[in-house]
Design a protein around this motif. Structure first.
Motif, mmCIF file in Angstrom:
data_model
loop_
_atom_site.group_PDB
_atom_site.id
_atom_site.type_symbol
_atom_site.label_atom_id
_atom_site.label_comp_id
_atom_site.label_asym_id
_atom_site.label_seq_id
_atom_site.Cartn_x
_atom_site.Cartn_y
_atom_site.Cartn_z
ATOM 1 N N THR A 1 0.911 -1.112 -0.376
ATOM 2 C CA THR A 1 -0.104 0.073 0.428
ATOM 3 C C THR A 1 0.566 1.309 -0.056
ATOM 4 O O THR A 1 1.821 1.006 0.471
ATOM 5 C CB THR A 1 -0.559 0.096 1.203
ATOM 6 O OG1 THR A 1 -0.312 0.001 2.318
ATOM 7 C CG2 THR A 1 -2.348 -1.350 1.829
ATOM 8 N N CYS B 1 -3.735 2.809 -1.185
ATOM 9 C CA CYS B 1 -4.472 1.903 -1.786
ATOM 10 C C CYS B 1 -3.144 1.246 -2.467
ATOM 11 O O CYS B 1 -1.543 1.502 -2.212
ATOM 12 C CB CYS B 1 -5.829 1.983 -2.902
ATOM 13 S SG CYS B 1 -4.342 3.538 -4.291
ATOM 14 N N ASP B 2 -3.489 0.036 -2.794
ATOM 15 C CA ASP B 2 -2.605 -0.725 -3.912
ATOM 16 C C ASP B 2 -2.650 -0.544 -5.262
ATOM 17 O O ASP B 2 -3.388 -1.131 -5.719
ATOM 18 C CB ASP B 2 -2.455 -2.403 -3.568
ATOM 19 C CG ASP B 2 -0.961 -2.918 -3.461
ATOM 20 O OD1 ASP B 2 -0.832 -3.228 -5.114
ATOM 21 O OD2 ASP B 2 -0.638 -4.543 -3.543
ATOM 22 N N ILE C 1 -5.307 -2.067 -7.798
ATOM 23 C CA ILE C 1 -6.512 -1.190 -8.565
ATOM 24 C C ILE C 1 -6.150 -1.266 -9.963
ATOM 25 O O ILE C 1 -6.653 -1.642 -10.798
ATOM 26 C CB ILE C 1 -6.244 0.210 -7.797
ATOM 27 C CG1 ILE C 1 -6.663 0.515 -6.193
ATOM 28 C CG2 ILE C 1 -7.195 0.904 -8.519
ATOM 29 C CD1 ILE C 1 -8.359 -0.032 -5.499
ATOM 30 N N ARG D 1 -11.091 -5.777 -0.611
ATOM 31 C CA ARG D 1 -9.620 -6.118 0.381
ATOM 32 C C ARG D 1 -9.630 -4.337 -0.053
ATOM 33 O O ARG D 1 -8.988 -3.839 1.680
ATOM 34 C CB ARG D 1 -8.620 -6.467 -1.046
ATOM 35 C CG ARG D 1 -8.659 -8.146 -0.571
ATOM 36 C CD ARG D 1 -7.309 -8.605 -1.095
ATOM 37 N NE ARG D 1 -6.413 -7.856 -0.557
ATOM 38 C CZ ARG D 1 -5.410 -8.173 -0.622
ATOM 39 N NH1 ARG D 1 -4.863 -8.694 -1.833
ATOM 40 N NH2 ARG D 1 -4.241 -7.714 0.107
ATOM 41 N N HIS D 2 -10.038 -3.740 -0.509
ATOM 42 C CA HIS D 2 -9.954 -1.987 -0.171
ATOM 43 C C HIS D 2 -10.998 -1.236 0.468
ATOM 44 O O HIS D 2 -11.483 -0.139 0.462
ATOM 45 C CB HIS D 2 -9.580 -1.107 -1.860
ATOM 46 C CG HIS D 2 -8.001 -1.187 -2.316
ATOM 47 N ND1 HIS D 2 -7.759 -2.443 -2.542
ATOM 48 C CD2 HIS D 2 -7.706 -0.490 -2.386
ATOM 49 C CE1 HIS D 2 -6.425 -2.362 -3.223
ATOM 50 N NE2 HIS D 2 -6.059 -1.544 -3.135
ATOM 51 N N LEU E 1 -14.913 3.838 -3.780
ATOM 52 C CA LEU E 1 -13.089 3.329 -2.909
ATOM 53 C C LEU E 1 -13.368 4.675 -1.753
ATOM 54 O O LEU E 1 -13.242 5.611 -2.055
ATOM 55 C CB LEU E 1 -12.107 3.892 -3.236
ATOM 56 C CG LEU E 1 -11.989 2.418 -4.424
ATOM 57 C CD1 LEU E 1 -10.843 2.433 -6.113
ATOM 58 C CD2 LEU E 1 -11.155 1.109 -4.467
ATOM 59 N N SER F 1 -9.186 4.402 4.591
ATOM 60 C CA SER F 1 -9.182 2.719 4.336
ATOM 61 C C SER F 1 -7.838 2.052 4.685
ATOM 62 O O SER F 1 -6.989 2.801 3.984
ATOM 63 C CB SER F 1 -10.322 2.413 3.615
ATOM 64 O OG SER F 1 -10.575 0.893 3.802
ATOM 65 N N VAL G 1 -5.863 -1.379 3.679
ATOM 66 C CA VAL G 1 -6.338 -2.046 3.073
ATOM 67 C C VAL G 1 -5.999 -3.910 3.800
ATOM 68 O O VAL G 1 -4.872 -3.586 3.816
ATOM 69 C CB VAL G 1 -5.029 -2.040 1.646
ATOM 70 C CG1 VAL G 1 -4.654 -3.236 0.817
ATOM 71 C CG2 VAL G 1 -5.792 -0.657 0.489
#
Length: 170
Positions: free
Chosen positions: A11, A51-52, A56, A138-139, A159, A163, A165
């Motif tokens: 992330t 995020c990753d 994404i 997962r997100h 999204l 958050s 992940v």
């Protein structure tokens, strides 16, 4: 099955508009070959997400390729982003809309099941949308689909701005 779990997220901060630009660059030649016209409507107000970015991008690539494949005779592909604000949090919404063959109502509820496919020409094994669903979940996001046969399909991905992940979705 292990592949579809997508364990080990990396992330960091990323802008969804930038991820989409890179992904659209990857499929630009495919769009041209299939006579698909692209419309982009990216909101400049999109916040940076935790995020990753690679995951994404993988999810967006799968959705975009599916959209292009749904328009074998050409068509219109719209990719848009917008910021949705509610009382609790901001959501980044991504819209991927095509004017393709559409998805029959009786299979919409099964789209994200592993090994379910509507591609009868042996092009798919039915893991693409299951993986997309896993990445979005997962997100802590949501993915919705609206479709009409012979009119096209719209995928809406939301999204959250803030958050963590999840490392693995069981």
């Amino acid at each position: 099955l292990e592949f579809s779990r997508q364990s080990g997220a990396v992330t960091g901060e990323a802008n969804v508009n930038d991820i989409l630009e890179r992904t659209l660059f990857l499929i630009a030649h495919k769009l041209e070959l299939q006579d698909v016209r692209l419309t982009k409507d990216f909101s400049p107000d999109i916040p940076v997400l935790n995020c990753d970015a690679d995951q994404i991008q993988q999810a967006m690539l799968a959705l975009l390729i599916n959209a292009v494949e749904a328009m074998p005779e050409g068509g219109q592909l719209k990719v848009a982003t917008r910021l949705i604000t509610d009382d609790k949090d901001h959501q980044v919404q991504i819209e991927i809309a095509d004017t393709g063959v559409g998805i029959p109502a009786e299979v919409i509820d099964r789209l994200f099941e592993p090994f379910f496919t509507t591609k009868h020409d042996k092009k798919g094994v039915g893991l693409g949308l299951a993986v997309v669903y896993g990445i979005i979940r997962r997100h802590h996001g949501k993915i919705d689909v609206q479709s009409n046969v012979n009119e096209g399909t719209i995928f809406l991905i939301s999204l959250p701005e803030h958050s963590e992940v999840e490392q693995e979705l069981l």
